[in-house]
Design a protein around this motif. Sequence first.
Motif, PDB file in Angstrom:
ATOM      1  N   ARG A 257       0.856  -1.194   0.000  1.00 48.22           N
ATOM      2  CA  ARG A 257       0.000   0.000   0.000  1.00 48.22           C
ATOM      3  C   ARG A 257       0.890   1.241   0.000  1.00 48.22           C
ATOM      4  O   ARG A 257       1.690   1.432   0.922  1.00 48.22           O
ATOM      5  N   PRO A 258       0.793   2.118  -1.015  1.00 51.91           N
ATOM      6  CA  PRO A 258       1.597   3.356  -1.004  1.00 51.91           C
ATOM      7  C   PRO A 258       1.126   4.277   0.123  1.00 51.91           C
ATOM      8  O   PRO A 258      -0.065   4.584   0.228  1.00 51.91           O
ATOM      9  N   VAL A 259       2.063   4.708   0.972  1.00 52.65           N
ATOM     10  CA  VAL A 259       1.706   5.537   2.116  1.00 52.65           C
ATOM     11  C   VAL A 259       2.784   6.591   2.349  1.00 52.65           C
ATOM     12  O   VAL A 259       3.876   6.538   1.779  1.00 52.65           O
ATOM     13  N   LYS A 260       2.455   7.540   3.223  1.00 51.15           N
ATOM     14  CA  LYS A 260       3.425   8.481   3.775  1.00 51.15           C
ATOM     15  C   LYS A 260       3.599   8.127   5.246  1.00 51.15           C
ATOM     16  O   LYS A 260       2.612   7.881   5.946  1.00 51.15           O
ATOM     17  N   ASN A 261       4.855   8.095   5.705  1.00 52.05           N
ATOM     18  CA  ASN A 261       5.071   7.767   7.106  1.00 52.05           C
ATOM     19  C   ASN A 261       6.345   8.437   7.609  1.00 52.05           C
ATOM     20  O   ASN A 261       7.432   8.176   7.089  1.00 52.05           O
ATOM     21  N   PRO A 262       6.242   9.307   8.623  1.00 50.56           N
ATOM     22  CA  PRO A 262       7.428  10.030   9.105  1.00 50.56           C
ATOM     23  C   PRO A 262       8.467   9.129   9.762  1.00 50.56           C
ATOM     24  O   PRO A 262       9.659   9.428   9.712  1.00 50.56           O
ATOM     25  N   THR A 263       8.029   8.033  10.384  1.00 44.47           N
ATOM     26  CA  THR A 263       8.984   7.123  11.017  1.00 44.47           C
ATOM     27  C   THR A 263       9.916   6.504   9.980  1.00 44.47           C
ATOM     28  O   THR A 263      11.140   6.488  10.145  1.00 44.47           O
ATOM     29  N   VAL A 264       9.343   5.993   8.898  1.00 43.66           N
ATOM     30  CA  VAL A 264      10.142   5.386   7.838  1.00 43.66           C
ATOM     31  C   VAL A 264      11.029   6.434   7.172  1.00 43.66           C
ATOM     32  O   VAL A 264      12.218   6.208   6.920  1.00 43.66           O
ATOM     33  N   PHE A 308       2.065   2.356  13.082  1.00 43.11           N
ATOM     34  CA  PHE A 308       2.666   1.081  13.456  1.00 43.11           C
ATOM     35  C   PHE A 308       2.511   0.808  14.945  1.00 43.11           C
ATOM     36  O   PHE A 308       2.563   1.727  15.764  1.00 43.11           O
ATOM     37  N   GLU A 309       2.346  -0.464  15.279  1.00 46.20           N
ATOM     38  CA  GLU A 309       2.264  -0.862  16.682  1.00 46.20           C
ATOM     39  C   GLU A 309       3.606  -0.656  17.382  1.00 46.20           C
ATOM     40  O   GLU A 309       3.653  -0.254  18.547  1.00 46.20           O
ATOM     41  N   ALA A 310       4.709  -0.933  16.666  1.00 44.57           N
ATOM     42  CA  ALA A 310       6.049  -0.778  17.249  1.00 44.57           C
ATOM     43  C   ALA A 310       6.908   0.059  16.304  1.00 44.57           C
ATOM     44  O   ALA A 310       7.759  -0.470  15.573  1.00 44.57           O
ATOM     45  N   PRO A 311       6.734   1.387  16.286  1.00 50.03           N
ATOM     46  CA  PRO A 311       7.478   2.228  15.331  1.00 50.03           C
ATOM     47  C   PRO A 311       8.984   2.193  15.542  1.00 50.03           C
ATOM     48  O   PRO A 311       9.741   2.363  14.589  1.00 50.03           O
ATOM     49  N   ASP A 312       9.439   1.958  16.794  1.00 51.05           N
ATOM     50  CA  ASP A 312      10.881   1.916  17.029  1.00 51.05           C
ATOM     51  C   ASP A 312      11.524   0.733  16.303  1.00 51.05           C
ATOM     52  O   ASP A 312      12.631   0.843  15.758  1.00 51.05           O
ATOM     53  N   GLU A 313      10.826  -0.410  16.268  1.00 51.81           N
ATOM     54  CA  GLU A 313      11.364  -1.569  15.558  1.00 51.81           C
ATOM     55  C   GLU A 313      11.384  -1.319  14.042  1.00 51.81           C
ATOM     56  O   GLU A 313      12.325  -1.734  13.353  1.00 51.81           O
ATOM     57  N   ILE A 314      10.350  -0.663  13.549  1.00 49.77           N
ATOM     58  CA  ILE A 314      10.314  -0.304  12.127  1.00 49.77           C
ATOM     59  C   ILE A 314      11.495   0.607  11.801  1.00 49.77           C
ATOM     60  O   ILE A 314      12.204   0.426  10.795  1.00 49.77           O
ATOM     61  N   HIS A 315      11.715   1.595  12.646  1.00 55.35           N
ATOM     62  CA  HIS A 315      12.792   2.561  12.428  1.00 55.35           C
ATOM     63  C   HIS A 315      14.141   1.857  12.365  1.00 55.35           C
ATOM     64  O   HIS A 315      14.949   2.100  11.455  1.00 55.35           O
ATOM     65  N   ARG A 316      14.399   0.960  13.302  1.00 54.22           N
ATOM     66  CA  ARG A 316      15.690   0.280  13.333  1.00 54.22           C
ATOM     67  C   ARG A 316      15.874  -0.616  12.109  1.00 54.22           C
ATOM     68  O   ARG A 316      16.969  -0.674  11.532  1.00 54.22           O
ATOM     69  N   ALA A 317      14.819  -1.312  11.704  1.00 52.31           N
ATOM     70  CA  ALA A 317      14.927  -2.204  10.548  1.00 52.31           C
ATOM     71  C   ALA A 317      15.175  -1.425   9.259  1.00 52.31           C
ATOM     72  O   ALA A 317      15.996  -1.822   8.427  1.00 52.31           O
ATOM     73  N   VAL A 318      14.473  -0.311   9.087  1.00 51.73           N
ATOM     74  CA  VAL A 318      14.646   0.498   7.879  1.00 51.73           C
ATOM     75  C   VAL A 318      16.041   1.112   7.851  1.00 51.73           C
ATOM     76  O   VAL A 318      16.730   1.094   6.822  1.00 51.73           O
ATOM     77  N   GLU A 319      16.475   1.654   8.975  1.00 55.80           N
ATOM     78  CA  GLU A 319      17.803   2.263   9.024  1.00 55.80           C
ATOM     79  C   GLU A 319      18.884   1.225   8.696  1.00 55.80           C
ATOM     80  O   GLU A 319      19.851   1.511   7.984  1.00 55.80           O
ATOM     81  N   ALA A 320      18.711   0.003   9.205  1.00 60.94           N
ATOM     82  CA  ALA A 320      19.678  -1.059   8.921  1.00 60.94           C
ATOM     83  C   ALA A 320      19.696  -1.400   7.436  1.00 60.94           C
ATOM     84  O   ALA A 320      20.764  -1.611   6.846  1.00 60.94           O
ATOM     85  N   ALA A 321      18.512  -1.448   6.807  1.00 57.35           N
ATOM     86  CA  ALA A 321      18.436  -1.759   5.375  1.00 57.35           C
ATOM     87  C   ALA A 321      19.140  -0.699   4.544  1.00 57.35           C
ATOM     88  O   ALA A 321      19.865  -1.010   3.587  1.00 57.35           O
TER      89      ALA A 321
END
Length: 574
Positions: A257-264, A308-321
Amino acid sequence: MSKITVLPDILINKIAAGEVIERPASIVRELIDNSIDAGATKIDVEILHGGKKLIKVSDNGSGMDRDDAILCFKRHATSKIKSEEDLFDITSLGFRGEALAAIAAVSKIMLTTCSDGSDAGTRIEIGANRKEDISDAPPAQGTTVEVRDIFYNTPARRKFLKSNPTELSHIIETVVQKAFACPGISFSLVHNSSELLDVSAASDLKERFSQLYGEEFKDQFLSSTKEARGIRVYGFFSKADFTRAGKGHQYIFVNNRPVKNPTVNHAVYRGYSNIIPRDRHPAYFIFLDIDHGKVDVNVHPAKREVRFEAPDEIHRAVEAAVYEALNPATRKEPDHIPYQEKTAPGMPAGFYYIPDSPAVAESAPEMYHNLQTDFFTSGMTPDVTSFFHIGESFFATVTGDGLLIIDQHAAHERILYEKFLCKTSLETDPLFLPLRIELPLREYHLVVGYKDFLRGLGLDVEGFGGNNVIVRSLPGELTKADIKGLLMDIAAGIIEEETSGIKGDTPGESLLKNIASRLACHKSVRGSEKLANEELTKMMSDLDRTAEPDRCPHGRPTRILLSLDDLKKMFKRK
């Protein structure tokens, strides 16, 4: 007597439509979502006049029987959720049952559909005043929706639609986003009987990337995949030397789904920290696959945002990628991303230190052979001032009033900006060999649509077909500039101005200022370029002749004077 009344259904529908249907591209998005949810493997989009006159979306999906076809125009009628619990495990793109009712409230619509195995299809036409006409249709599996005269019954909304090229650009972006998210589906887009896009089903995302943007553009990106704690992050990230002045081509897809998200978005920029200049932006196409129950898509009327339910985990995974894409030989766990700015001892955070670079260096005679003659040597002033460099970006001179410090990039930007703004001192240079440049689909149509405007700035650009443009001449100030990057930034500026709603004192004035600032930024000298005293003297002479010599087009200072009184105060002598 009560002042509160219950609004009539027709007004309620128009109000609801205002939340869902902003412009023709909104209709295209909703209809394509329905086609994808129906299991289509081929989706065709046809539009007229930027979607204002006609939007037609056809698919070969499951179709509907007559009862469902009649019911689908009712508000909150949907096949995609049944209970409250389903809201927390949404796997489809649509789920509210609002789109068709909202579209029918502000346009004339005709739906033709047939389910698999039916002997006859159904055609429903809803015209002015929501008058319905139901009839049989040929038994061709799939659904076709034709939407005509958007906002015909709400003229206040219709007048806020932008020009046809701008509305077309938004439709192109929508179709390209959907095609990227669903590589296994064939897509086509036709505007005013001209085919703009025709991509067959692709085997994977890399093939779809090439189909949509071309190999040349794709080669500027790095791919990466990261999996951690039930989150899969993958996609394409621009190389460190492929950055833009604006934030174009930054796409996030959550469960396709195309979205806007400040965390990502923040995580991506963290991955690029200390790699690209702070005033430049990366491009990226990032996909996240996550448990549907751990992401809430029901937070925006147009479903453009998610939580997201856990935005911190999303943030860490994206930054790592992102980190691994830019550092392919390195593998970092999401819990440990090295992040350290290089600073000199005792230097505050945020200040960059460049090893083996003198803090203050005078202009050396050996630099003279590399004068930037296309910038400053014409009309050279005989009186040469003595300047000295401070770090990479600044130079200074002592005047009778004190110490004058100049930002060379900002100063040159102001000079070029006023040249492009006035158009009077521009000299156009025909190219001995015209340049052929391939652009993304959306940027191609914007640049070609505004070719007359660009010709007034000395850029002679023509469409060459296949998303290619031919550049036949350039203003002398843009010689050796990154023309492809420049054209992409110009397209971003056109979109920005067309969607801002800001009008200048004269037609096109606001757009001219926007584009002039982008042209100036592309060719103004960078902080790392050392200029000789002759060049700096000419720059200061040109700067003094501008209308606003103290600020660049973006509002940053071009020069700062530390007066003798200021210096005395700093040294506690006053």
